[in-house]
Design a protein around this motif. Structure first.
Motif, PDB file in Angstrom:
ATOM      1  N   SER A  31      29.104  35.379 -20.998  1.00  0.00           N
ATOM      2  CA  SER A  31      28.031  34.842 -21.832  1.00  0.00           C
ATOM      3  C   SER A  31      27.482  33.545 -21.253  1.00  0.00           C
ATOM      4  O   SER A  31      26.320  33.203 -21.479  1.00  0.00           O
ATOM      5  CB  SER A  31      28.543  34.598 -23.255  1.00  0.00           C
ATOM      6  N   ARG A  34      23.528  32.821 -20.790  1.00  0.00           N
ATOM      7  CA  ARG A  34      22.817  31.647 -21.328  1.00  0.00           C
ATOM      8  C   ARG A  34      22.074  30.914 -20.210  1.00  0.00           C
ATOM      9  O   ARG A  34      20.980  30.382 -20.430  1.00  0.00           O
ATOM     10  CB  ARG A  34      23.807  30.713 -22.010  1.00  0.00           C
ATOM     11  N   GLY A  87      19.614  34.624 -25.525  1.00  0.00           N
ATOM     12  CA  GLY A  87      20.583  33.572 -25.250  1.00  0.00           C
ATOM     13  C   GLY A  87      20.895  32.706 -26.438  1.00  0.00           C
ATOM     14  O   GLY A  87      21.813  31.885 -26.393  1.00  0.00           O
ATOM     15  N   ASN A  88      20.154  32.898 -27.531  1.00  0.00           N
ATOM     16  CA  ASN A  88      20.391  32.103 -28.731  1.00  0.00           C
ATOM     17  C   ASN A  88      21.356  32.864 -29.638  1.00  0.00           C
ATOM     18  O   ASN A  88      20.961  33.564 -30.564  1.00  0.00           O
ATOM     19  CB  ASN A  88      19.070  31.838 -29.451  1.00  0.00           C
ATOM     20  N   HIS A 107      31.070  34.333 -27.798  1.00  0.00           N
ATOM     21  CA  HIS A 107      31.182  34.490 -26.345  1.00  0.00           C
ATOM     22  C   HIS A 107      31.495  35.942 -26.010  1.00  0.00           C
ATOM     23  O   HIS A 107      32.030  36.687 -26.841  1.00  0.00           O
ATOM     24  CB  HIS A 107      32.299  33.597 -25.785  1.00  0.00           C
TER      25      HIS A 107
END
Length: 430
Positions: A121, A125, A174-175, A179
């Motif tokens: 993750s 991000r 990405g918001n 994880h």
């Protein structure tokens, strides 16, 4: 006269005194009962309030746990989706390698994206934040895309700002909370124990594979000592029990013959696992096979697969599998265990330094001296080279993915096995 007045006074006082003297006692008793009633009401109210608060907290915790479980599930699914995307993109990378093969003298490196790109993750991000532009993609894929046009020439950046993977402006990407992470392994790095028992040639080859896998002397204690029930499972007997599990009959393989079920005489009849007489459905099923102890599982589980692979990937096989492979084609007892392990370690070093073997011929030439790296002698070399080539591969087709997602206090793991084309072979949520 005076006496009568005193008597009257005493009588009046007695009467008055009776009421006066009894009233405080009566009030005192009633005050105690009232206090007890008030305390009881207070205790009941406190108990009810605490119970309501506790139930409210439980319901809130359950709701939060359900929320985090759902988040963790989708985190794990996101990791799985990224892994599948990378596997799918491998075909594009293979085509690019062919395109620049001349720059590598016709032998481009065997780049596998699933080994290069971390599925995490944090990377997602970074991509979402626009921190993974053309320059970063060229650096990551330099062995593939940043090849020199001419020997000694400058590196060519094939990924441009227009062709780069750009997700920085994707709304909401990405918001997310939580994880995810995924590990990818190829099943071709292992020995397939799901073989067709009526294929005589394949069965004999399989037996030879296991003999070589079990041969090292460090396993002597496991194969030469009796089990807790007093039964002996030497190397040949272990091979026989595995084959008996998948063959369609109840005839016991090996020198003694008999009924396969005789191996379970020490187990109470109602607790005996049934003889499968069919292919393994999962690797964990191997633990039901007579003779497979925890020690056997610890030593060999990572060397086996049940997903009907046909070949061994020499670019990912571990030293134990590589030794068993090489030893099948060398003269008996020509090399010691130390020699074979040294060969395997040198092969691993070569893979790390050269991005693996380009093709099957490259591997065979490297270990037999044609590449001036190793000089292993093969028995009946022409025949051995042909048979070895039919048993190995340099590119995987079957992948195991362990995709993990976590949110809050909840963690979810997906165990998935897929083919390169996306065909699903196994799926389990843990």
């Amino acid at each position: 006269m005076t006496e009568k007045r005193e008597t009257s006074t005493r009588e009046t006082g007695r009467a008055t005194g009776y009421r006066t003297s009894r009233r405080p006692e009566a009030l005192k008793g009633r005050s105690g009962i009232a206090l007890i009633m008030v305390l009881s009401v207070v205790v009941i109210l406190i108990t009810v309030t605490v119970q309501m608060q506790w139930e409210s907290r439980v319901y809130i915790s359950l709701a939060a746990n359900e929320r985090d479980t759902l988040k963790a599930q989708y985190m794990a699914r996101s990791a799985l989706a990224f892994a599948k995307l990378i596997i799918h993109l491998q075909g594009t990378v293979d085509n690019m390698l062919k395109r620049f093969s001349k720059s590598f003298g016709g032998n481009p490196p065997n780049i596998q994206l699933w080994q290069l790109i971390p599925i995490d993750s944090g990377l997602a991000r970074m991509v979402a934040g626009g921190g993974f532009g053309a320059a970063e993609q060229n650096d990551l894929l330099a062995p593939v895309l940043g090849t020199p046009d001419e020997p000694g020439g400058e590196t060519k950046d094939v990924v441009t700002d227009q062709s780069a993977l750009q997700l920085g402006e994707a709304e909401g990407f990405g918001n997310f909370d939580g994880h995810f992470h995924a590990d990818v392994k190829d099943e071709e790095s292992r020995i397939n124990i799901n073989i067709r028992p009526n294929d005589t040639k394949r069965v004999e080859m399989f037996k030879d594979q296991l003999r070589k896998l079990f041969r090292p002397t460090r396993f002597n204690m496991m194969f030469e000592n009796p089990h807790e029930n007093g039964d002996y499972y030497d190397r040949e007997e272990m091979i026989a029990t595995i084959l008996d599990w998948i063959d369609p009959d109840l005839e016991r393989q090996g020198f003694n013959g008999g009924d396969e079920r005789d191996r379970m005489d020490d187990i109470e009849e109602d607790k005996r696992p049934p003889i499968k007489n069919h292919f393994f459905d999962s690797l964990e099923e191997l633990r039901l096979v007579p003779g497979v102890t925890d020690q056997f599982w610890d030593f060999f589980a990572e060397s086996f697969t049940v997903y009907r692979t046909q070949k061994i990937n020499v670019n990912t096989a571990d030293p134990q599998v590589l030794v068993s492979l090489i030893e099948q084609f060398t003269p008996d007892l020509l090399y010691t265990e130390e020699d074979l392990l040294s060969f395997a370690n040198k092969i691993l070093a070569f893979r790390d330094e050269n991005y693996g073997f380009n093709n099957e011929e490259h591997f065979i030439n490297t270990i037999t001296g044609a590449g001036d790296y190793l000089d292993i002698e093969l028995e009946e070399e022409a025949k051995a080279r042909k048979e070895m080539k039919s048993m190995i591969t340099v590119k995987p087709e079957t992948f195991t993915i362990y995709a993990q997602g976590d949110a809050g206090e909840v963690m979810v793991t997906l165990h998935v096995v897929i083919k390169r084309d996306g065909t699903l072979l196994y799926y389990r949520e843990e």
